[in-house]
Design an enzyme around this catalytic site. Structure first.
Site, PDB file in Angstrom:
ATOM      1  N   SER A  61      47.653   4.843  75.057  1.00 32.15           N
ATOM      2  CA  SER A  61      48.989   4.247  74.944  1.00 32.15           C
ATOM      3  C   SER A  61      49.115   3.336  73.726  1.00 32.15           C
ATOM      4  O   SER A  61      49.746   2.275  73.791  1.00 32.15           O
ATOM      5  CB  SER A  61      49.359   3.487  76.226  1.00 32.15           C
TER       6      SER A  61
ATOM      7  N   GLY B 285      49.036   7.634  78.631  1.00 37.91           N
ATOM      8  CA  GLY B 285      50.371   8.031  79.068  1.00 37.91           C
ATOM      9  C   GLY B 285      50.979   7.136  80.128  1.00 37.91           C
ATOM     10  O   GLY B 285      52.025   7.450  80.676  1.00 37.91           O
TER      11      GLY B 285
ATOM     12  N   GLY C 206      49.054   9.801  71.396  1.00 40.22           N
ATOM     13  CA  GLY C 206      49.711  10.811  72.209  1.00 40.22           C
ATOM     14  C   GLY C 206      51.220  10.762  72.065  1.00 40.22           C
ATOM     15  O   GLY C 206      51.794  11.228  71.087  1.00 40.22           O
ATOM     16  N   GLY C 207      51.883  10.193  73.051  1.00 41.22           N
ATOM     17  CA  GLY C 207      53.348  10.193  73.097  1.00 41.22           C
ATOM     18  C   GLY C 207      54.023   9.668  71.847  1.00 41.22           C
ATOM     19  O   GLY C 207      55.039  10.218  71.396  1.00 41.22           O
TER      20      GLY C 207
ATOM     21  N   GLU D 110      38.945   6.684  75.001  1.00 43.19           N
ATOM     22  CA  GLU D 110      40.223   6.769  75.704  1.00 43.19           C
ATOM     23  C   GLU D 110      40.052   6.323  77.149  1.00 43.19           C
ATOM     24  O   GLU D 110      39.589   7.098  77.987  1.00 43.19           O
ATOM     25  CB  GLU D 110      40.791   8.187  75.632  1.00 43.19           C
TER      26      GLU D 110
ATOM     27  N   ASN E 210      47.836  13.711  68.821  1.00 49.94           N
ATOM     28  CA  ASN E 210      47.603  14.748  69.826  1.00 49.94           C
ATOM     29  C   ASN E 210      48.933  15.064  70.493  1.00 49.94           C
ATOM     30  O   ASN E 210      49.396  14.320  71.357  1.00 49.94           O
ATOM     31  CB  ASN E 210      46.578  14.267  70.855  1.00 49.94           C
ATOM     32  N   TRP E 211      49.546  16.176  70.060  1.00 47.08           N
ATOM     33  CA  TRP E 211      50.854  16.524  70.594  1.00 47.08           C
ATOM     34  C   TRP E 211      50.773  17.101  72.006  1.00 47.08           C
ATOM     35  O   TRP E 211      51.801  17.306  72.650  1.00 47.08           O
ATOM     36  CB  TRP E 211      51.550  17.530  69.666  1.00 47.08           C
ATOM     37  N   LYS E 212      49.578  17.425  72.464  1.00 43.60           N
ATOM     38  CA  LYS E 212      49.397  18.050  73.784  1.00 43.60           C
ATOM     39  C   LYS E 212      50.296  19.299  73.870  1.00 43.60           C
ATOM     40  O   LYS E 212      50.391  20.047  72.904  1.00 43.60           O
ATOM     41  CB  LYS E 212      49.647  17.041  74.892  1.00 43.60           C
TER      42      LYS E 212
ATOM     43  N   GLU F   2      41.800  15.101  79.840  1.00 43.68           N
ATOM     44  CA  GLU F   2      42.586  16.132  80.524  1.00 43.68           C
ATOM     45  C   GLU F   2      41.817  17.440  80.617  1.00 43.68           C
ATOM     46  O   GLU F   2      41.927  18.168  81.601  1.00 43.68           O
ATOM     47  CB  GLU F   2      43.928  16.309  79.808  1.00 43.68           C
TER      48      GLU F   2
ATOM     49  N   HIS G  28      38.500  15.819  75.676  1.00 40.18           N
ATOM     50  CA  HIS G  28      39.625  15.005  76.141  1.00 40.18           C
ATOM     51  C   HIS G  28      39.603  14.923  77.664  1.00 40.18           C
ATOM     52  O   HIS G  28      39.242  15.878  78.355  1.00 40.18           O
ATOM     53  CB  HIS G  28      40.948  15.595  75.656  1.00 40.18           C
TER      54      HIS G  28
END
Length: 262
Positions: A225, A185, A246-247, A179, A22-24, A109, A107
């Site tokens: 994470s 993050g 994610g990151g 999640e 997930n590159w957001k 967010e 998600h």
């Protein structure tokens, strides 16, 4: 596809190992090229499925770049309606035109920053399924909900509402991503033991609500994470079938390391 079986002329998706990026609101055309070059050689040697979900503006380029490889294209969001006056939104038919095979829904967010409800998320899931796109349904609790002991109640509610009313074959096309919001993050990860406990709980709830066959063939991902240092420990757990990354998915070498953790 290797993860299909047939029952009374219906196609069912079996439980698979899956890593989804997930590159957001990150990424670039250069990153797409880098990912394709780094990942393609190794993906011929693994049975793990890999999905990359870039921002919508990169979907067509991603599809053109990875076509013919074992990298699947995913989206980060979709509207429940297929057309109309919804400025800034993207429909399932448009995602189809971009070669999208997967889409993240629910998600945290989207739930927290954009006020998406369980009902709206459920309608998105149904729309995706009608257009041949597989949903990755995200569920998970906040730190306050976990500390108050309500985390299981939250997970049960989100899961039940997200999959309710779907036919068995459609439920099996869905992937669940747990999640813990307090770990997204932040660099804080649920221990492998705690992650396994909640994944086993989720599988039990799926079994109770929808039957054991669906529960045993539903992939449940961990999304909080996950990185090259902890991925192997997480992925060796019985009920953790992969990760929503994610990151760490924004660096080709780190993402490759996570894939190699299986």
């Amino acid at each position: 596809m290797p993860y299909l079986y047939f029952f009374f002329n219906k196609i069912f998706y079996m439980r698979a190992k899956l890593i989804a990026a997930n590159w957001k609101m990150n990424g670039s055309f250069a990153l797409i090229d880098s990912m394709q070059k780094v990942l393609s050689p190794i993906l011929e040697k693994t049975t793990c499925e890999v999905v990359i979900c870039p921002p919508d503006v990169l979907l067509s380029s991603m599809n053109n770049t990875v076509k013919g490889s074992r990298i699947a294209v995913g989206a980060q969001n979709v509207h429940s309606e297929t057309s109309g006056a919804f400025t800034g939104e993207t429909s399932a038919p448009l995602l189809q035109e971009c070669g999208v095979q997967w889409c993240i829904v629910g998600h945290s967010e989207r739930r927290m920053l954009f006020g998406e409800t369980d009902e709206f998320i459920r309608s998105k899931t149904e729309t995706l399924l009608k257009h041949g796109i597989r949903p990755i349904l995200c569920i998970g609790e906040t730190l306050e909900q976990r500390e108050s002991g309500n985390h299981e109640e939250v997970v049960v509610s989100q899961l039940g509402k997200g999959l309710s009313g779907l036919a068995a074959e459609d439920q099996l096309r869905c992937v669940v991503a747990y999640e813990p919001i307090w770990a997204i993050g932040t660099g804080v990860t649920a221990t492998s033991k705690k992650a396994q406990e909640i994944h086993a709980f989720i599988r039990t709830i799926i079994s109770e609500k929808f039957g054991n066959e669906i529960a045993e063939n539903t992939s449940i991902l961990y999304g909080g994470s996950c990185n090259p240092n902890n991925a192997k420990d997480l992925f060796t757990q019985k009920d953790i079938d992969g990760g929503l990354i994610g990151g760490a998915s924004l660096k080709a070498d780190d993402f490759l390391s996570i894939i190699n953790s299986f």
